[in-house]
Design a protein around this motif. Structure first.
Motif, PDB file in Angstrom:
ATOM      1  N   ARG A   9       0.814  -1.218   0.000  1.00  0.00           N
ATOM      2  CA  ARG A   9       0.000   0.000   0.000  1.00  0.00           C
ATOM      3  C   ARG A   9       0.849   1.272   0.000  1.00  0.00           C
ATOM      4  O   ARG A   9       0.307   2.383   0.005  1.00  0.00           O
ATOM      5  CB  ARG A   9      -0.920   0.000   1.231  1.00  0.00           C
ATOM      6  CG  ARG A   9      -1.910  -1.152   1.241  1.00  0.00           C
ATOM      7  CD  ARG A   9      -2.588  -1.269   2.588  1.00  0.00           C
ATOM      8  NE  ARG A   9      -3.564  -2.359   2.596  1.00  0.00           N
ATOM      9  CZ  ARG A   9      -4.117  -2.856   3.695  1.00  0.00           C
ATOM     10  NH1 ARG A   9      -3.796  -2.354   4.882  1.00  0.00           N
ATOM     11  NH2 ARG A   9      -4.988  -3.842   3.621  1.00  0.00           N
ATOM     12  N   ASP A  10       2.164   1.084  -0.018  1.00  0.00           N
ATOM     13  CA  ASP A  10       3.090   2.200   0.126  1.00  0.00           C
ATOM     14  C   ASP A  10       3.557   2.685  -1.248  1.00  0.00           C
ATOM     15  O   ASP A  10       4.184   1.927  -2.003  1.00  0.00           O
ATOM     16  CB  ASP A  10       4.292   1.757   0.972  1.00  0.00           C
ATOM     17  CG  ASP A  10       5.130   2.925   1.447  1.00  0.00           C
ATOM     18  OD1 ASP A  10       5.038   4.006   0.846  1.00  0.00           O
ATOM     19  OD2 ASP A  10       5.880   2.743   2.425  1.00  0.00           O
ATOM     20  N   GLU A  11       3.267   3.938  -1.570  1.00  0.00           N
ATOM     21  CA  GLU A  11       3.706   4.497  -2.853  1.00  0.00           C
ATOM     22  C   GLU A  11       5.226   4.500  -2.948  1.00  0.00           C
ATOM     23  O   GLU A  11       5.790   4.405  -4.045  1.00  0.00           O
ATOM     24  CB  GLU A  11       3.157   5.922  -3.017  1.00  0.00           C
ATOM     25  CG  GLU A  11       1.646   5.976  -3.216  1.00  0.00           C
ATOM     26  CD  GLU A  11       1.151   7.393  -3.428  1.00  0.00           C
ATOM     27  OE1 GLU A  11       1.992   8.296  -3.620  1.00  0.00           O
ATOM     28  OE2 GLU A  11      -0.078   7.592  -3.403  1.00  0.00           O
ATOM     29  N   TRP A  12       5.893   4.628  -1.803  1.00  0.00           N
ATOM     30  CA  TRP A  12       7.358   4.596  -1.784  1.00  0.00           C
ATOM     31  C   TRP A  12       7.874   3.288  -2.382  1.00  0.00           C
ATOM     32  O   TRP A  12       8.822   3.293  -3.170  1.00  0.00           O
ATOM     33  CB  TRP A  12       7.868   4.737  -0.346  1.00  0.00           C
ATOM     34  CG  TRP A  12       9.367   4.651  -0.244  1.00  0.00           C
ATOM     35  CD1 TRP A  12      10.255   5.687  -0.290  1.00  0.00           C
ATOM     36  CD2 TRP A  12      10.154   3.459  -0.114  1.00  0.00           C
ATOM     37  NE1 TRP A  12      11.542   5.227  -0.198  1.00  0.00           N
ATOM     38  CE2 TRP A  12      11.512   3.856  -0.093  1.00  0.00           C
ATOM     39  CE3 TRP A  12       9.847   2.111  -0.020  1.00  0.00           C
ATOM     40  CZ2 TRP A  12      12.557   2.946   0.035  1.00  0.00           C
ATOM     41  CZ3 TRP A  12      10.894   1.193   0.088  1.00  0.00           C
ATOM     42  CH2 TRP A  12      12.234   1.611   0.122  1.00  0.00           C
ATOM     43  N   PHE A  13       7.238   2.168  -2.012  1.00  0.00           N
ATOM     44  CA  PHE A  13       7.690   0.875  -2.502  1.00  0.00           C
ATOM     45  C   PHE A  13       7.460   0.739  -4.008  1.00  0.00           C
ATOM     46  O   PHE A  13       8.312   0.218  -4.729  1.00  0.00           O
ATOM     47  CB  PHE A  13       6.976  -0.254  -1.760  1.00  0.00           C
ATOM     48  CG  PHE A  13       7.355  -1.625  -2.248  1.00  0.00           C
ATOM     49  CD1 PHE A  13       8.596  -2.158  -1.967  1.00  0.00           C
ATOM     50  CD2 PHE A  13       6.456  -2.375  -3.000  1.00  0.00           C
ATOM     51  CE1 PHE A  13       8.953  -3.421  -2.431  1.00  0.00           C
ATOM     52  CE2 PHE A  13       6.801  -3.626  -3.460  1.00  0.00           C
ATOM     53  CZ  PHE A  13       8.055  -4.158  -3.178  1.00  0.00           C
ATOM     54  N   ALA A  14       6.320   1.224  -4.484  1.00  0.00           N
ATOM     55  CA  ALA A  14       6.029   1.161  -5.919  1.00  0.00           C
ATOM     56  C   ALA A  14       7.079   1.941  -6.710  1.00  0.00           C
ATOM     57  O   ALA A  14       7.556   1.475  -7.760  1.00  0.00           O
ATOM     58  CB  ALA A  14       4.640   1.711  -6.192  1.00  0.00           C
ATOM     59  N   LYS A  15       7.474   3.110  -6.192  1.00  0.00           N
ATOM     60  CA  LYS A  15       8.486   3.904  -6.880  1.00  0.00           C
ATOM     61  C   LYS A  15       9.851   3.235  -6.762  1.00  0.00           C
ATOM     62  O   LYS A  15      10.658   3.292  -7.708  1.00  0.00           O
ATOM     63  CB  LYS A  15       8.537   5.322  -6.303  1.00  0.00           C
ATOM     64  CG  LYS A  15       9.467   6.242  -7.094  1.00  0.00           C
ATOM     65  CD  LYS A  15       9.410   7.672  -6.605  1.00  0.00           C
ATOM     66  CE  LYS A  15      10.354   8.543  -7.426  1.00  0.00           C
ATOM     67  NZ  LYS A  15      10.366   9.952  -6.957  1.00  0.00           N
ATOM     68  N   ALA A  16      10.134   2.604  -5.621  1.00  0.00           N
ATOM     69  CA  ALA A  16      11.413   1.916  -5.436  1.00  0.00           C
ATOM     70  C   ALA A  16      11.591   0.828  -6.494  1.00  0.00           C
ATOM     71  O   ALA A  16      12.667   0.685  -7.088  1.00  0.00           O
ATOM     72  CB  ALA A  16      11.488   1.319  -4.032  1.00  0.00           C
ATOM     73  N   ARG A  17      10.541   0.065  -6.711  1.00  0.00           N
ATOM     74  CA  ARG A  17      10.590  -0.992  -7.722  1.00  0.00           C
ATOM     75  C   ARG A  17      10.866  -0.398  -9.106  1.00  0.00           C
ATOM     76  O   ARG A  17      11.671  -0.924  -9.877  1.00  0.00           O
ATOM     77  CB  ARG A  17       9.269  -1.768  -7.714  1.00  0.00           C
ATOM     78  CG  ARG A  17       9.180  -2.863  -8.751  1.00  0.00           C
ATOM     79  CD  ARG A  17       8.007  -3.791  -8.492  1.00  0.00           C
ATOM     80  NE  ARG A  17       6.743  -3.119  -8.320  1.00  0.00           N
ATOM     81  CZ  ARG A  17       5.587  -3.752  -8.109  1.00  0.00           C
ATOM     82  NH1 ARG A  17       5.569  -5.071  -8.036  1.00  0.00           N
ATOM     83  NH2 ARG A  17       4.469  -3.083  -7.959  1.00  0.00           N
ATOM     84  N   LYS A  18      10.218   0.729  -9.394  1.00  0.00           N
ATOM     85  CA  LYS A  18      10.402   1.397 -10.689  1.00  0.00           C
ATOM     86  C   LYS A  18      11.834   1.893 -10.851  1.00  0.00           C
ATOM     87  O   LYS A  18      12.448   1.758 -11.926  1.00  0.00           O
ATOM     88  CB  LYS A  18       9.418   2.560 -10.791  1.00  0.00           C
ATOM     89  CG  LYS A  18       9.453   3.289 -12.117  1.00  0.00           C
ATOM     90  CD  LYS A  18       8.408   4.410 -12.141  1.00  0.00           C
ATOM     91  CE  LYS A  18       8.440   5.165 -13.468  1.00  0.00           C
ATOM     92  NZ  LYS A  18       7.433   6.266 -13.476  1.00  0.00           N
ATOM     93  N   ILE A  19      12.409   2.464  -9.784  1.00  0.00           N
ATOM     94  CA  ILE A  19      13.777   2.987  -9.838  1.00  0.00           C
ATOM     95  C   ILE A  19      14.779   1.866 -10.085  1.00  0.00           C
ATOM     96  O   ILE A  19      15.742   2.028 -10.850  1.00  0.00           O
ATOM     97  CB  ILE A  19      14.104   3.767  -8.541  1.00  0.00           C
ATOM     98  CG1 ILE A  19      13.352   5.098  -8.532  1.00  0.00           C
ATOM     99  CG2 ILE A  19      15.606   4.008  -8.407  1.00  0.00           C
ATOM    100  CD1 ILE A  19      13.475   5.872  -7.230  1.00  0.00           C
TER     101      ILE A  19
END
Length: 328
Positions: free
Chosen positions: A206-216
């Motif tokens: 549920r964490d947007e931080w994690f979604a962006k981490a995966r993208k990075i």
């Protein structure tokens, strides 16, 4: 609400011990459930409490339909008392209040259950008061203590409880449970490879931080392959601002490690083991450019980076060194 059959898939040993006790009518007066967060301790305590109260049980399974079952599920049963930390600790006054409650006759029967969440957070005075309570067991009273740190519980309390250790969830079970929570298969598989803690996995999903981490991480892979001279610039401009502390950097390195493991699996044609299932086409394309030996060397460098990170080497230096090592 889960059934004993479902819990046996999550914690088979604990489930077997508890169901055997229920079948033989030998439920202990006190249990200590110890294990990491997210391993099912809370669910198991609720299910055991239902089986303790339910008068319409089918074998060991509570009916899930009667008044007792419904009220236990909703946390409103008058003879089930739950103690949680007030602030950072469970205080003596909370245990004294519990003892006072238990001097009264049960509102609907003489059965009573009390559940102590985070029992390791009891102050010394609270723990000693609880010990006195446990020293005078009543057959119709059951205590369930939950903790992530069983060794911090007083030995005298531990000796009066049946201790049940909850094992970390295996990856496949956790993946299935995450999908039951509505998380898509690709994300569930990735989360299950990062942690064996259900609660942590759900929080990450549920964490947007994690979604962006995966993208990075995926972007870094693409740059290392197509524009390696720009990799260090990417580390400074994108990676470092997002992964701002050592724990975050460690998660980023874990994601990077999973990706290179997937590359190895692609080379050895073990497609079923691939975690980044949404990136199979990219992984296949990478296998044409990077050999299995290259991927194996990259994994060695990432492990070294994690060790350096935990040895308090500055994260920027860790990532710069890792990027240069992978570029070679």
């Amino acid at each position: 609400m889960r059934t004993w059959s479902e819990m046996s898939q999550i914690q088979p040993k604990v489930t077997k011990m508890l169901t055997n006790s229920i079948q033989k009518d030998r439920v202990s007066h006190a249990y200590l459930f110890q294990g990491a967060r997210g391993t099912g301790k809370r669910e198991m305590s609720s299910l055991l409490t239902q089986s303790f109260f339910c008068s319409n049980r089918d074998g060991v399974e509570p009916c899930q339909r009667c008044k007792d079952c419904h009220r236990i599920q909703s946390g409103n049963h008058p003879d089930v008392h739950e103690i949680v930390a007030e602030g950072q600790s469970i205080k003596k006054e909370q245990i004294l209040h519990l003892q006072k409650e238990f001097t009264y006759t049960g509102l609907e029967s003489n059965q009573k259950v009390y559940i102590v969440q985070d029992a390791d957070k009891m102050t010394a005075n609270a723990a000693n008061r609880l010990l006195k309570f446990l020293e005078e067991p009543n057959r119709q009273t059951m205590a369930i203590l939950l903790t992530e740190n069983g060794q911090s519980i007083l030995d005298t309390i531990r000796s009066r409880c049946q201790i049940l250790s909850f094992q970390p969830l295996n990856a496949k079970n956790l993946e299935n449970r995450l999908m039951e929570e509505g998380i898509n298969e690709a994300t569930a598989r990735l989360l299950a490879s990062l942690t064996n803690n259900l609660d942590e996995a759900v929080e990450l999903s549920r964490d947007e931080w994690f979604a962006k981490a995966r993208k990075i991480v995926i972007q870094l892979i693409e740059i290392l392959q197509s524009k390696p001279d720009e990799a260090l610039l990417f580390i400074h401009n994108e990676w470092m601002p997002h992964f701002q502390d050592r724990e975050a950097h460690s998660k980023g390195l874990d994601l990077l490690m999973i990706w290179f493991k997937d590359l190895v699996y692609e080379h050895v044609e073990n497609e079923a083991a691939i975690i980044f299932i949404q990136e199979k086409e990219r992984i296949q394309k990478s296998s044409y450019q990077w050999s299995k030996q290259f991927a194996t060397d990259a994994l060695t460098h990432i492990l070294e980076a994690k060790r350096n990170l935990h040895s308090n080497v500055h994260p920027t230096l860790v990532m710069e060194q890792l990027t240069l090592q992978i570029q070679r």
